[in-house]
Design a protein around this motif. Structure first.
Motif, short mmCIF file in Angstrom:
data_model
loop_
_atom_site.label_atom_id
_atom_site.label_comp_id
_atom_site.label_asym_id
_atom_site.label_seq_id
_atom_site.Cartn_x
_atom_site.Cartn_y
_atom_site.Cartn_z
N ASP A 1 115.43 -8.44 51.04
CA ASP A 1 114.83 -8.66 49.72
C ASP A 1 114.12 -7.41 49.22
O ASP A 1 114.16 -7.09 48.04
CB ASP A 1 113.87 -9.86 49.77
N VAL A 2 113.46 -6.70 50.13
CA VAL A 2 112.74 -5.49 49.73
C VAL A 2 113.74 -4.39 49.33
O VAL A 2 113.57 -3.71 48.31
CB VAL A 2 111.82 -5.00 50.88
N GLY B 1 116.96 -4.74 48.57
CA GLY B 1 118.02 -5.14 47.66
C GLY B 1 119.34 -5.16 48.41
O GLY B 1 119.44 -4.64 49.53
N GLU B 2 120.35 -5.74 47.81
CA GLU B 2 121.63 -5.90 48.52
C GLU B 2 122.64 -4.80 48.19
O GLU B 2 123.83 -4.96 48.41
CB GLU B 2 122.22 -7.28 48.23
N LEU C 1 115.55 -11.03 56.59
CA LEU C 1 115.73 -11.50 55.21
C LEU C 1 114.71 -10.84 54.28
O LEU C 1 115.03 -10.48 53.14
CB LEU C 1 115.61 -13.02 55.15
N GLN C 2 113.51 -10.64 54.79
CA GLN C 2 112.48 -9.99 53.96
C GLN C 2 112.88 -8.53 53.70
O GLN C 2 112.73 -8.03 52.59
CB GLN C 2 111.13 -10.06 54.68
N LYS D 1 123.38 -11.08 53.21
CA LYS D 1 122.22 -11.97 53.04
C LYS D 1 122.62 -13.41 53.35
O LYS D 1 121.89 -14.13 54.03
CB LYS D 1 121.66 -11.86 51.62
#
Ligand code: OFO
Length: 173
Positions: A142-143, A145-146, A138-139, A84
């Motif tokens: 975020d959806v 998770g990392e 990036l979205q 990220k």
């Protein structure tokens, strides 16, 4: 005929595009080293896009009888440890390039240099696409998770990216 101001500013932009290429190459190396070869492929494809951006300006200067003057390229500067963070750094860099392109467009308009204006508008559109691509990634992060599973899927997905520009710069339009 191009004004010296325009020539100098285009030469600066060539340097910034070359730096962009170098940055993506560095990011590609990091991703490959971390075991994310798909993301490394995405970054290397972006490297080619940036080289194309630089060479398009280089070819334009030559077409106008002006000489491209090459300056030193800085070492890539990013200190990201997660995927990220790499893409956050990417977005920040693309926003910097967008501002740089806007500056070049404003100079072309101030100089009433309509040929350069036309050329630079191509970059304006390109920047919209480049920022959008990174925002989408990036979205997705975020959806999903990392977590490892999400990053594995992202790695597979980004590894499918294919070059959209000629890799042989001598054959470009
Ligand atoms: Fe990433 O668009 Fe050129 O620099």
């Amino acid at each position: 005929m191009l004004s010296q101001k325009i020539v100098d500013r285009i030469n600066l932009q060539i340097n910034r595009e070359m730096y962009s290429a170098y940055l993506y190459m560095g990011m590609s190396a990091k991703m490959a080293n971390d075991g994310y070869r798909g993301i490394a492929t995405w970054m290397m494809t972006q490297y080619h896009e940036e080289m194309f951006h630089a060479m398009k300006l280089y070819a334009y200067l030559q077409s106008q009888g002006a000489q491209p003057v090459l300056a030193a390229i800085d070492a890539p500067d990013f200190s990201a440890s997660t995927i990220k963070e790499v893409f956050v750094a990417t977005l920040k860099h693309e926003q910097f390039v967008t501002a740089s392109i806007r500056e070049l467009l404003e100079l072309a308009l101030a100089e009433k240099d309509y040929a350069t204006e036309n050329l630079v508008r191509w970059y304006v559109d390109e920047q919209v696409e480049e920022e959008q691509n990174v925002l989408d990634i990036l979205q997705t992060i975020d959806v999903m998770g990392e977590g490892k599973q999400g990053m594995f899927m992202l790695n597979v997905e980004l590894g499918k990216r294919k070059p959209t520009i000629a890799l042989d710069f001598t054959s470009m339009a």
